[in-house]
Design a protein around this motif. Sequence first.
Motif, mmCIF file in Angstrom:
data_model
loop_
_atom_site.group_PDB
_atom_site.id
_atom_site.type_symbol
_atom_site.label_atom_id
_atom_site.label_comp_id
_atom_site.label_asym_id
_atom_site.label_seq_id
_atom_site.Cartn_x
_atom_site.Cartn_y
_atom_site.Cartn_z
ATOM 1 N N HIS A 22 5.479 2.537 32.349
ATOM 2 C CA HIS A 22 5.477 3.310 33.589
ATOM 3 C C HIS A 22 6.580 4.200 33.247
ATOM 4 N N VAL A 23 7.660 3.967 32.615
ATOM 5 C CA VAL A 23 8.706 4.974 32.296
ATOM 6 C C VAL A 23 8.153 5.848 31.314
ATOM 7 N N VAL A 24 7.395 5.634 30.385
ATOM 8 C CA VAL A 24 6.817 6.601 29.561
ATOM 9 C C VAL A 24 5.964 7.396 30.128
ATOM 10 N N ARG A 25 5.182 7.015 31.512
ATOM 11 C CA ARG A 25 4.273 7.803 32.091
ATOM 12 C C ARG A 25 4.920 8.973 32.810
ATOM 13 N N ALA A 26 6.123 8.454 33.369
ATOM 14 C CA ALA A 26 7.052 9.313 34.194
ATOM 15 C C ALA A 26 7.418 10.277 33.439
ATOM 16 N N LEU A 27 8.078 10.178 32.149
ATOM 17 C CA LEU A 27 8.624 10.808 31.396
ATOM 18 C C LEU A 27 7.541 12.130 30.578
ATOM 19 N N VAL A 28 6.502 11.459 30.306
ATOM 20 C CA VAL A 28 5.522 12.368 29.757
ATOM 21 C C VAL A 28 5.079 13.596 30.928
ATOM 22 N N ALA A 29 5.048 12.969 32.019
ATOM 23 C CA ALA A 29 4.847 13.979 33.248
ATOM 24 C C ALA A 29 5.524 14.714 33.336
ATOM 25 N N ARG A 30 6.823 14.765 32.944
ATOM 26 C CA ARG A 30 7.841 15.958 33.013
ATOM 27 C C ARG A 30 7.971 16.682 31.496
ATOM 28 N N GLY A 31 7.165 16.458 30.743
ATOM 29 C CA GLY A 31 6.985 16.910 29.299
ATOM 30 C C GLY A 31 7.681 16.558 28.374
ATOM 31 N N TRP A 32 8.574 15.377 28.597
ATOM 32 C CA TRP A 32 9.056 14.917 27.491
ATOM 33 C C TRP A 32 8.229 14.606 26.225
ATOM 34 N N ARG A 33 8.797 14.532 25.245
ATOM 35 C CA ARG A 33 7.928 13.847 23.794
ATOM 36 C C ARG A 33 8.571 12.542 23.947
ATOM 37 N N VAL A 34 7.643 11.541 23.817
ATOM 38 C CA VAL A 34 8.229 10.069 23.734
ATOM 39 C C VAL A 34 7.959 9.380 22.542
ATOM 40 N N ARG A 35 8.835 8.748 21.893
ATOM 41 C CA ARG A 35 8.978 7.757 20.725
ATOM 42 C C ARG A 35 9.044 6.495 21.467
ATOM 43 N N VAL A 36 8.042 5.775 21.476
ATOM 44 C CA VAL A 36 7.911 4.364 21.821
ATOM 45 C C VAL A 36 8.272 3.231 20.655
ATOM 46 N N ALA A 37 9.749 2.882 20.863
ATOM 47 C CA ALA A 37 10.102 1.917 20.099
ATOM 48 C C ALA A 37 9.806 0.434 20.312
ATOM 49 N N VAL A 38 9.189 -0.383 19.524
ATOM 50 C CA VAL A 38 8.592 -1.617 19.681
ATOM 51 C C VAL A 38 8.320 -2.435 18.694
ATOM 52 N N ARG A 39 8.503 -3.771 18.637
ATOM 53 C CA ARG A 39 8.090 -4.753 17.661
ATOM 54 C C ARG A 39 6.875 -4.553 16.829
ATOM 55 N N ARG A 40 6.017 -4.219 17.859
ATOM 56 C CA ARG A 40 4.524 -4.084 17.256
ATOM 57 C C ARG A 40 3.759 -2.900 17.714
ATOM 58 N N PRO A 41 3.932 -1.772 17.098
ATOM 59 C CA PRO A 41 3.586 -0.397 17.542
ATOM 60 C C PRO A 41 1.825 -0.593 17.565
ATOM 61 N N ASP A 42 1.224 -1.461 16.767
ATOM 62 C CA ASP A 42 -0.009 -1.483 16.693
ATOM 63 C C ASP A 42 -0.695 -1.724 18.046
ATOM 64 N N LEU A 43 0.237 -2.541 18.937
ATOM 65 C CA LEU A 43 0.044 -2.876 20.396
ATOM 66 C C LEU A 43 0.428 -1.903 21.442
ATOM 67 N N ALA A 44 0.960 -0.544 20.833
ATOM 68 C CA ALA A 44 1.095 0.381 21.670
ATOM 69 C C ALA A 44 0.316 1.393 21.975
ATOM 70 N N PHE A 45 -0.772 1.539 21.033
ATOM 71 C CA PHE A 45 -1.781 2.794 21.093
ATOM 72 C C PHE A 45 -2.227 3.006 22.523
ATOM 73 N N PHE A 46 -2.367 2.078 23.291
ATOM 74 C CA PHE A 46 -3.156 1.841 24.614
ATOM 75 C C PHE A 46 -2.269 3.160 25.620
#
Length: 323
Positions: A22-46
């Motif tokens: 939800h943080v990603v959603r709020a930042l994207v709505a404000r025009g930020w480019r977002v790098r999502v740093a997670v242990r399993r990037p393949d599970l973050a494609f959604f």
Amino acid sequence: MAVSQNSKLVTVFGGSGFVGRHVVRALVARGWRVRVAVRRPDLAFFLQPIGAVGQIHAVQANLRYPESIERALVGADAVVNSVGILVPSGKQTFEALVAEGAKQIAEAAARAGITNVAHISAIGADAESAAGYGRAKAAGEAGVLAAVPGATILRPSIVFGPEDDFFNRFASMATMSPVIPLIGGGTKFQPVFVGDVAEAVAMALEGKTEPGGVYELGGPEVKTFRECIEVMLEVIDRKRAIVSLPLRIASMQAWLLEKLPKPMLTRDQVRMLARDNVVSEEAKAAGRTLEGLGIEGRTLEAILPTYLTRFRPRGQFNMPRTA
């Protein structure tokens, strides 16, 4: 349409988790480019359909490995730490992730010259807490502010929303059991909608919070544990007996449950439930709350029906009874 390459880049650690997405959603709505740093990037494609083409990118990072943290911060203008666990598992301990992990992120940000940092903690963070979770949260906050004094600390009360592990769990239990057990039952919460927490994070990165400020985020209503369950039962149109368990008995049950691979309850959680989880008077006086940020918090009654309908006897086609 591709996102403008002139927009700023923020790294969100734990960006695929309940609060993080939800943080990603709020930042994207404000025009930020977002790098999502997670242990399993393949599970973050959604997450990618949330933004424009190229606006969201997932990378691998593990808070137990500082070099992966540094790689995730290359070229970033801001950092959000939304990593959190309620139940330790293996090497994923409170100390490793909640305390030391938060410190490592902030220290890496400082070395990279990044001062725009938002850290999501929790009401109940206290170095003297009887719960390891509370002590680890306090240690994480201290580590963040020591490395980046101008960081913003955000402490939500119990967070609810479509993917929460609180109301969904009890609603699921209500579909199978005639009894809903409560630990104590009188503990006070100030449930806060995950979307409102995300808005507060976005505002922090926009410079609308006080540098080094600790903000306590609670919704518009204070409810006891029992009252929260009563609202949930009304929403899913089920009548169930609510039985309070004394803390001592709950602790004994938690000791047994901890022997399971994925325990539903731990002794540490019982200790946390022994204390109220509401916004302090100090935070209110300082204006370091949702209201102080100009965010109108949403209530349980307004949000729970949007995602708990599947737990009604006839799903979305079953409307709750009216008095």
